[in-house]
Design an enzyme around this catalytic site. Structure first.
Site, short mmCIF file in Angstrom:
data_model
loop_
_atom_site.label_atom_id
_atom_site.label_comp_id
_atom_site.label_asym_id
_atom_site.label_seq_id
_atom_site.Cartn_x
_atom_site.Cartn_y
_atom_site.Cartn_z
CE LYS A 141 -3.77 -2.46 2.33
NZ LYS A 141 -4.60 -2.57 3.56
CE1 TYR A 193 -9.00 -3.62 0.47
CE2 TYR A 193 -8.23 -1.60 -0.56
CZ TYR A 193 -7.99 -2.73 0.21
OH TYR A 193 -6.73 -2.97 0.71
CG PHE A 222 -13.17 0.78 7.31
CD1 PHE A 222 -12.59 0.20 6.19
CD2 PHE A 222 -13.84 -0.05 8.21
CE1 PHE A 222 -12.68 -1.16 5.95
CE2 PHE A 222 -13.94 -1.42 7.98
CZ PHE A 222 -13.36 -1.97 6.84
NE ARG A 256 -5.67 -12.85 4.91
CZ ARG A 256 -6.38 -11.73 4.97
NH1 ARG A 256 -6.21 -10.79 4.05
NH2 ARG A 256 -7.25 -11.54 5.92
CB THR A 289 -6.98 -6.83 9.49
OG1 THR A 289 -7.32 -7.97 8.69
CG2 THR A 289 -7.40 -5.57 8.79
NE ARG A 330 -2.01 -5.99 7.01
CZ ARG A 330 -3.09 -6.60 6.54
NH1 ARG A 330 -3.61 -7.63 7.18
NH2 ARG A 330 -3.66 -6.18 5.42
CG ASN A 365 -3.33 -2.68 7.05
OD1 ASN A 365 -3.27 -2.16 5.95
ND2 ASN A 365 -4.28 -3.53 7.40
CG HIS A 392 -4.69 -6.60 -0.39
ND1 HIS A 392 -5.89 -6.89 0.20
CD2 HIS A 392 -4.65 -7.34 -1.53
CE1 HIS A 392 -6.56 -7.76 -0.56
NE2 HIS A 392 -5.82 -8.06 -1.61
CD GLU A 440 -7.96 -9.62 -3.95
OE1 GLU A 440 -6.80 -10.00 -3.69
OE2 GLU A 440 -8.81 -9.41 -3.06
P1 RTP Z 1 -6.51 -6.28 3.07
O1 RTP Z 1 -7.79 -6.56 2.27
O2 RTP Z 1 -6.01 -4.88 2.92
O3 RTP Z 1 -5.47 -7.34 2.93
O4 RTP Z 1 -6.93 -6.36 4.58
P2 RTP Z 1 -7.68 -7.51 5.33
O5 RTP Z 1 -8.23 -8.54 4.38
O6 RTP Z 1 -6.74 -7.98 6.39
O7 RTP Z 1 -8.86 -6.69 5.98
P3 RTP Z 1 -10.25 -6.20 5.37
O8 RTP Z 1 -11.28 -6.46 6.38
O9 RTP Z 1 -10.45 -6.72 3.97
O10 RTP Z 1 -10.03 -4.63 5.30
C1 RTP Z 1 -9.33 -4.03 4.24
C2 RTP Z 1 -8.51 -2.89 4.77
O11 RTP Z 1 -9.36 -1.89 5.28
C3 RTP Z 1 -8.71 -1.21 6.33
N1 RTP Z 1 -9.56 -1.29 7.52
N2 RTP Z 1 -9.78 -0.27 8.29
N3 RTP Z 1 -10.72 1.43 10.34
C4 RTP Z 1 -11.06 0.15 10.36
O12 RTP Z 1 -11.73 -0.34 11.24
C5 RTP Z 1 -10.58 -0.70 9.28
N4 RTP Z 1 -10.85 -1.98 9.11
C6 RTP Z 1 -10.20 -2.35 7.99
C7 RTP Z 1 -7.40 -1.91 6.59
O13 RTP Z 1 -6.37 -1.16 5.94
C8 RTP Z 1 -7.59 -3.24 5.93
O14 RTP Z 1 -6.36 -3.81 5.53
#
Ligand code: RTP
Length: 148
Positions: A9, A49, A57, A85, A91, A102, A112, A115, A126
């Site tokens: 990112k 996304y 968010f 992962r 996350t 992370r 973070n 991705h 993707e």
């Molecule tokens: P990513 O898609 O980026 O690999 O992350 P992830 O699967 O671990 O988590 P996901 O739930 O898909 O969320 C995507 C990205 O959104 C941001 N986020 N912010 N402020 C918040 O509560 C919050 N929750 C998620 C994070 O940057 C996360 O990686």
């Protein structure tokens, strides 16, 4: 062989963590199949996304992803989605274990660093979204000492 989509990112790029991330995936024994440094449009980030569009968010997440270049990559190898992962870590950097990307480099959930695809099916989607031009070919007998 399984493939996953990994994106460094904008915070990871600007903090100089590109080599660190690539090094971890290379040293584990995965093959780099595609890589590019790109600035993405808002509509493209929203598509990537899309599953999170109802989250509070979402707008901030999209704004962050378009704020600077990202490094988009495809990595290949046995169980690379699940292992990827693990290398990436949880996350929320507060719960990400030390030794994960992370856990070692991030503080805020909204910054973070990286991705990683969360399933084989999402990885396929993707990769198709980010690399419609296709991937690089490797010799099929590359690194036989890593895999049985
Ligand atoms: P990513 O898609 O980026 O690999 O992350 P992830 O699967 O671990 O988590 P996901 O739930 O898909 O969320 C995507 C990205 O959104 C941001 N986020 N912010 N402020 C918040 O509560 C919050 N929750 C998620 C994070 O940057 C996360 O990686």
């Amino acid at each position: 062989m399984e493939q996953t989509f990994i994106m460094i990112k904008p915070d990871g790029v600007q903090r100089g963590l590109i080599g660190e991330v690539i090094g971890r995936f290379e040293k584990k024994g995965f093959y780099l199949k595609a890589m590019k440094l790109v600035n993405v449009e808002k509509s493209f980030a929203e598509k990537h996304y899309a599953d999170l569009s109802s989250k509070p968010f979402f707008a901030g997440l999209v704004e962050y992803i378009v704020s600077g270049p990202v490094v988009a990559m495809v990595w290949e190898g046995k169980s690379v989605v699940a292992t990827g992962r693990k290398i990436v870590g949880a996350t929320n950097p507060l719960t990400a274990e030390p030794g994960t990307i992370r856990g070692d480099f991030a503080v805020d959930i909204g910054r973070n660093v990286i991705h990683g695809s969360d399933s084989v099916e999402n990885a396929r989607k993707e990769i198709a979204l980010w690399f419609p031009e296709g991937l690089a070919e490797w010799q099929s007998n590359q690194h036989p000492w890593i895999y049985e």
